[in-house]
Design an enzyme around this catalytic site. Structure first.
Site, mmCIF file in Angstrom:
data_model
loop_
_atom_site.group_PDB
_atom_site.id
_atom_site.type_symbol
_atom_site.label_atom_id
_atom_site.label_comp_id
_atom_site.label_asym_id
_atom_site.label_seq_id
_atom_site.Cartn_x
_atom_site.Cartn_y
_atom_site.Cartn_z
ATOM 1 N N ASP A 74 39.534 -29.077 10.406
ATOM 2 C CA ASP A 74 39.346 -30.542 10.372
ATOM 3 C C ASP A 74 40.575 -31.268 10.923
ATOM 4 O OD1 ASP A 74 40.929 -29.855 8.218
ATOM 5 O OD2 ASP A 74 39.839 -31.032 6.736
ATOM 6 N N HIS B 96 40.632 -37.747 9.258
ATOM 7 C CA HIS B 96 41.215 -36.647 10.030
ATOM 8 C C HIS B 96 41.450 -37.068 11.486
ATOM 9 C CE1 HIS B 96 40.575 -33.958 6.654
ATOM 10 N NE2 HIS B 96 39.305 -34.312 6.617
HETATM 11 N N1 LIG Z 1 37.077 -27.384 6.821
HETATM 12 C C1 LIG Z 1 36.853 -28.058 5.712
HETATM 13 O O1 LIG Z 1 35.727 -28.363 5.352
HETATM 14 C C2 LIG Z 1 38.001 -28.429 4.834
HETATM 15 C C3 LIG Z 1 37.801 -28.819 3.497
HETATM 16 C C4 LIG Z 1 38.918 -29.110 2.709
HETATM 17 C C5 LIG Z 1 40.202 -29.054 3.248
HETATM 18 N N2 LIG Z 1 40.347 -28.711 4.556
HETATM 19 C C6 LIG Z 1 41.662 -28.619 5.204
HETATM 20 O O2 LIG Z 1 42.367 -27.481 4.773
HETATM 21 C C7 LIG Z 1 43.748 -27.661 5.101
HETATM 22 C C8 LIG Z 1 44.625 -27.274 3.914
HETATM 23 O O3 LIG Z 1 44.432 -28.207 2.871
HETATM 24 P P1 LIG Z 1 45.193 -28.086 1.466
HETATM 25 O O4 LIG Z 1 44.567 -29.085 0.562
HETATM 26 O O5 LIG Z 1 45.293 -26.692 1.054
HETATM 27 O O6 LIG Z 1 46.630 -28.636 1.840
HETATM 28 P P2 LIG Z 1 47.964 -28.432 0.960
HETATM 29 O O7 LIG Z 1 48.886 -29.503 1.367
HETATM 30 O O8 LIG Z 1 47.616 -28.290 -0.483
HETATM 31 O O9 LIG Z 1 48.477 -27.015 1.453
HETATM 32 C C9 LIG Z 1 48.875 -26.789 2.764
HETATM 33 C C10 LIG Z 1 49.949 -25.739 2.724
HETATM 34 O O10 LIG Z 1 50.281 -25.385 4.055
HETATM 35 C C11 LIG Z 1 51.630 -24.966 3.995
HETATM 36 N N3 LIG Z 1 52.161 -24.842 5.347
HETATM 37 C C12 LIG Z 1 52.553 -25.814 6.212
HETATM 38 N N4 LIG Z 1 52.996 -25.262 7.352
HETATM 39 C C13 LIG Z 1 52.872 -23.910 7.205
HETATM 40 C C14 LIG Z 1 53.171 -22.799 8.016
HETATM 41 N N5 LIG Z 1 53.717 -22.958 9.222
HETATM 42 N N6 LIG Z 1 52.901 -21.569 7.547
HETATM 43 C C15 LIG Z 1 52.378 -21.383 6.318
HETATM 44 N N7 LIG Z 1 52.094 -22.405 5.497
HETATM 45 C C16 LIG Z 1 52.330 -23.646 5.930
HETATM 46 C C17 LIG Z 1 52.295 -26.025 3.136
HETATM 47 O O11 LIG Z 1 53.517 -25.549 2.611
HETATM 48 C C18 LIG Z 1 51.241 -26.222 2.052
HETATM 49 O O12 LIG Z 1 51.505 -25.441 0.907
HETATM 50 C C19 LIG Z 1 43.866 -29.149 5.502
HETATM 51 O O13 LIG Z 1 43.847 -29.278 6.900
HETATM 52 C C20 LIG Z 1 42.605 -29.764 4.922
HETATM 53 O O14 LIG Z 1 42.233 -30.941 5.567
HETATM 54 C C21 LIG Z 1 39.283 -28.413 5.345
#
Ligand SMILES: NC(=O)c1ccc[n+]([C@@H]2O[C@H](COP(=O)([O-])OP(=O)(O)OC[C@H]3O[C@@H](n4cnc5c(N)ncnc54)[C@H](O)[C@@H]3O)[C@@H](O)[C@H]2O)c1
Length: 366
Positions: free
Chosen positions: A268, A93
């Protein structure tokens, strides 16, 4: 190849990067696996299980003094001294954390291969996905917990009470995190709204796995309108490799009622809510403008048994692929090339270089 598995050092992080079964698989392929003493305990794997699998139990320094280190979370400052010219395969990240780690990787000549930017042939994120599923499920559960009055929440329970629905959940992002958060919220019986950027994709989700969800197009006006009376908001956007865009402004947060909850899972990658800042499992929330913010950067670490098994299922084929290859040939593999963020003292992922404003250090791999 010599593969090292250090014990995780992030606060309350009990996942481990390899299971005894995974270690056995790599050893059978001719590699040696060095696991730091007690690294697996938090996930329910004993030192003896690793030894029986053929792994060697070692000190922290020895687990880092190898050809490839496999971890779960990014190296912390206390671990920088172990960084060298080895390969490190983990969640980095880089665009979301401080630039110090990137500078350290560049200075030491470390090859940084990031789980979160590894894309399979179908363009999916196979290593991020299982952790996003855990975090998505958890986002709704945590949100629901902090809505309790004794947590300074609104006192609204997400769910159906004798057929009547309570609680409005708004989820920004319709990917893996968003879909899992929505599924849990629907199962509880809340009113669920999900914002995405692709109308076709949202239509498909509605027709297949999320029929009860109300989808809407993600823009400032729509989000502002939906957030105002939301009880729980989940931030779940991702722009691959890049710093998360600030989709929810401070003014939007101010418009929410006191005791509402926001869970910024995208923290993250820097967070998609203007008022977010990273928190920890020991001190997970803070209140800003009356709204409870939950912004833990390693949410799946709360459920290490599930998360470790799901993570290793996803990483093992890639650990083996990297271990079997020559370092110089990694960049010719389509999947791994996208995951290499730092190589030979240069940032090789454009989104990372842009996010850190370090384009002067950027050099494409091929
Ligand atoms: N905090 C934690 O412990 C933790 C754990 C796992 C994942 N995450 C994070 O969660 C986030 C999401 O991960 P994911 O696997 O769902 O990703 P993903 O790629 O499956 O989904 C992300 C979605 O965001 C959408 N998107 C992009 N820009 C947008 C906007 N302006 N408005 C609305 N939607 C928008 C995309 O179309 C996509 O469908 C990532 O940053 C990932 O690193 C954090």
């Amino acid at each position: 190849m010599k593969i090292g598995i250090p014990k995780e050092t992030k606060e309350k992080e009990s996942r481990v990067a390899i299971t005894p079964e995974g270690a056995k698989y790599l050893i059978q392929k001719g590699h040696s696996v060095l696991v730091e003493i007690d690294a697996g305990l938090g996930s329910g794997f004993s030192n003896e299980q690793y030894e029986q699998a053929g792994a060697k139990l070692v000190s922290t320094a020895s687990a880092w003094a190898v050809d490839m280190v496999v971890k779960v979370k990014e190296p912390l400052e206390s671990e920088y001294r172990y960084l060298d010219s080895q390969i490190v395969f983990t969640f980095f990240h880089l665009a979301g954390v401080s630039p110090e780690l990137t500078l350290e990787l560049l200075r030491k000549g470390t090859t940084a291969i990031a789980y979160e930017t590894l894309e399979d042939e179908q363009g999916r994120l196979p290593i991020l996905a299982p952790m996003s599923a855990v975090a998505g499920n958890m986002a709704t559960l945590m949100g629901s917990y902090y809505l309790a009055k004794f947590n300074q929440g609104k006192g609204i329970q997400l769910g159906k009470v004798l057929g009547r629905r309570f609680g409005k959940v708004v989820i920004i992002g319709d990917g893996v995190v968003g879909q899992h958060a929505a599924q849990v919220a629907c199962a509880m019986g809340a009113d669920v709204f999900v914002a995405g950027i692709d109308l076709d994709a949202m239509h498909k989700l509605k027709m297949t796995i999320l029929p009860e969800v109300n989808f809407f197009l993600s823009n400032k006006e729509n989000i502002g309108k939906h957030i105002i009376d939301a009880d729980l908001v989940v931030g779940a956007v991702l722009c691959r490799g890049a710093k998360a865009p600030k989709i929810i402004s401070e003014d939007m947060i101010k418009s929410m009622a006191e005791g509402s909850v926001v869970v910024d899972v995208s923290i993250d990658q820097g967070g998609c809510i203007e008022t977010s800042r990273p928190t920890t499992h020991s001190d997970p929330v803070f209140i800003k403008h009356g709204v409870i913010h939950y912004c833990v950067t390693n949410m799946p670490g709360a459920y290490p048994r599930t998360s470790t098994i799901a993570l290793v299922d996803a990483t093992l084929p890639y650990i083996a692929k990297i271990a079997d290859a020559e370092r110089s040939s990694l960049k010719f593999d389509n999947e791994l090339a996208k995951a290499i963020n730092v190589f030979d003292g240069k940032i090789t992922c454009k989104a990372v270089a842009e996010g850190l404003e370090m384009m002067d250090q950027y050099q494409p791999l091929n």
